[in-house]
Scaffold this active site. Structure first.
Site, PDB file in Angstrom:
ATOM      1  N   ARG A  75       0.841  -1.196   0.000  1.00  0.00           N
ATOM      2  CA  ARG A  75       0.000   0.000   0.000  1.00  0.00           C
ATOM      3  C   ARG A  75       0.880   1.252   0.000  1.00  0.00           C
ATOM      4  NH1 ARG A  75      -2.255   2.737   5.121  1.00  0.00           N
ATOM      5  NH2 ARG A  75      -3.724   4.287   4.334  1.00  0.00           N
ATOM      6  N   ARG A 116      -7.275  16.700   8.196  1.00  0.00           N
ATOM      7  CA  ARG A 116      -6.125  16.413   9.046  1.00  0.00           C
ATOM      8  C   ARG A 116      -5.617  17.682   9.717  1.00  0.00           C
ATOM      9  NH1 ARG A 116      -3.851  11.392   8.116  1.00  0.00           N
ATOM     10  NH2 ARG A 116      -4.655  10.286   6.281  1.00  0.00           N
ATOM     11  N   LYS A 272     -13.214   2.765  -0.243  1.00  0.00           N
ATOM     12  CA  LYS A 272     -12.973   2.677   1.194  1.00  0.00           C
ATOM     13  C   LYS A 272     -14.240   3.088   1.950  1.00  0.00           C
ATOM     14  CE  LYS A 272      -9.031   4.088   2.804  1.00  0.00           C
ATOM     15  NZ  LYS A 272      -7.874   4.966   3.096  1.00  0.00           N
ATOM     16  N   THR A 330      -7.041  -1.775   9.418  1.00  0.00           N
ATOM     17  CA  THR A 330      -6.864  -0.931  10.601  1.00  0.00           C
ATOM     18  C   THR A 330      -6.843  -1.710  11.916  1.00  0.00           C
ATOM     19  OG1 THR A 330      -8.106   0.786   9.426  1.00  0.00           O
ATOM     20  CG2 THR A 330      -7.457   1.248  11.687  1.00  0.00           C
TER      21      THR A 330
END
Length: 413
Positions: A75, A116, A272, A330
């Site tokens: 990834r 973020r 996702k 995750t």
């Protein structure tokens, strides 16, 4: 003889083949059949392992070790680093693929509209009860700006200008996958403004940590200009998959799909699933995507955490119903960022995901920044192989996959 033996096995178990084998990419198909001449076919691990490459794993020596330990897909996290560093990493991965002699697929993970923090010159800890001001539209801050002398307020940068417009007083702001929680005490409701908060759950934070806004739908598009630049770079350098972040509905995949059509590319799109809207619009997302990822980090803070296990199972079941591969990601081996051995709960988590029918499991911080990246991959490969090959608990009792659509069957042939 080896190939004929495998063909007979596939024909006799056509309804039990992993959904990953229908992925329209030659690299993943080749990885499915990767085995030495003396390795029995029944010993081939079917569950694929995706590893995020970062500072802990980007040296040539580490890449070779991780590839031998069980990495099938690498990834590339386009949320961190610049495009030049990604070019260098892709070249290193392709070189490792040749050295080791094992097929390796590359997954480009686009940043998406994830909000973020900006750049902090050093990590800091937010204590409970502290007052924090988030400056929307500010990309970075120096230590004197974060904690000015004589000022008890902690100041944080957030590049997204519309942050102070999207949220309102009383909302929760979660940092670092929910490890730190703030409550908004004052927000002016306009762009490029200052959001005043109080810390309800304290903890450490650092540059570029994600900000989650539960129950708030931000106005950013799913595929931003930065995503398109990252996607074009990835496709120019021959990646095998592209993952679109924060997909909320089928339309969110349209810009990426259009770029693929423009290039006449068949690179698969991975949607996702990390927002509550995606759960409500799962059917239309599955019609547009080639695969889905259960991104448990963000999804687990966007929905009540007690509902996450069932959400994971429902996503897997829905994707398999369409014959699409599924990635579970995750905190799969989170403790192995700092410990050489996993917890028993993490081992069970891997087995549960495989039993539910997942095609791939993904390691993030475990291999990107963790202290034991090789051990993490080795552990995952060993557990996956044990579960896959168990006569009662493994692949033979996974949920039945539907046969591929005629177009998929022809492409696969």
């Amino acid at each position: 003889m080896h190939a004929i033996q495998k063909l007979k096995q596939v024909e006799s178990n056509e309804n039990l083949i992993s959904a990953a084998s229908y992925m329209p990419t030659s690299r993943l198909t080749r990885a499915d059949s990767f085995a030495g001449p003396d390795e029995p076919l029944e010993a081939i691990r079917r569950t694929r392992i995706i590893c995020t490459i970062g500072p802990a794993s980007s040296s040539d020596e580490k890449l070779d070790q991780i590839l031998r330990a069980g990495m099938d897909i690498s990834r590339l996290n386009y949320s961190h680093g610049d495009l030049e560093s990604k070019t260098e990493l892709i070249n290193k991965l392709r070189a490792a693929e040749k050295r080791v002699g094992k097929p390796l697929a590359l997954l480009a993970d686009l940043p998406g509209p994830k909000i973020r923090l900006g750049i902090l010159s050093q990590p800091l800890t937010l204590p409970v009860g502290a007052v924090v001001e988030i400056h929307a539209g500010v990309k970075s801050m120096q230590p004197a700006e974060v904690q000015p002398p004589g000022d008890s307020v902690i100041h944080l940068p957030a590049p997204y200008e519309g942050l102070s417009e999207d949220i309102k007083t009383g909302d929760a702001v979660l940092i670092a996958d929910g490890l730190v929680k703030l409550k908004v005490t004052n927000c002016p409701g306009k762009a490029c403004a200052v959001i005043r908060c109080v810390v309800e759950v304290g903890g450490p934070i650092d540059s570029r940590k994600g900000l989650n806004l539960p129950n708030t739908l931000v106005k950013l598009p799913a595929v931003t200009d930065a995503d398109m630049k990252a996607m074009c770079h990835a496709l120019d350098h021959g990646v095998d998959f592209v993952a679109v972040s924060y997909v909320r509905n089928g339309q969110d995949l349209a810009p990426a799909r259009e770029e693929l059509r423009r290039r006449k590319s068949i690179v698969p799109l991975v949607a996702k699933i990390e927002h509550p809207s995606a759960l409500r619009n799962m059917a239309e997302i599955l019609r547009e995507a080639d695969a889905v990822m259960v991104a448990r980090g963000d999804l687990g803070v966007e929905i009540p955490m007690e509902t996450l296990p069932l959400a994971q199972e429902e996503i897997i079941r829905a994707a398999l119903g369409r014959g699409l591969p599924v990635i579970v990601a995750t905190q799969v081996l989170e403790s192995m960022q700092f410990n050489p051995t996993p917890t028993r709960a993490e081992l069970t988590d891997i087995a549960t995901a495989i039993r539910q029918g997942t095609s791939c499991l993904m390691l993030s911080g475990e291999t990107a920044t963790g202290q034991y990246p090789i051990e993490a991959v080795t552990t995952m490969a060993e557990v996956a192989r044990e579960v896959d090959l168990h006569p009662l608990l493994g692949s033979n009792l996974r949920p039945m996959r539907p046969k591929p659509w005629p177009a998929q069957a022809l492409a696969h042939a």
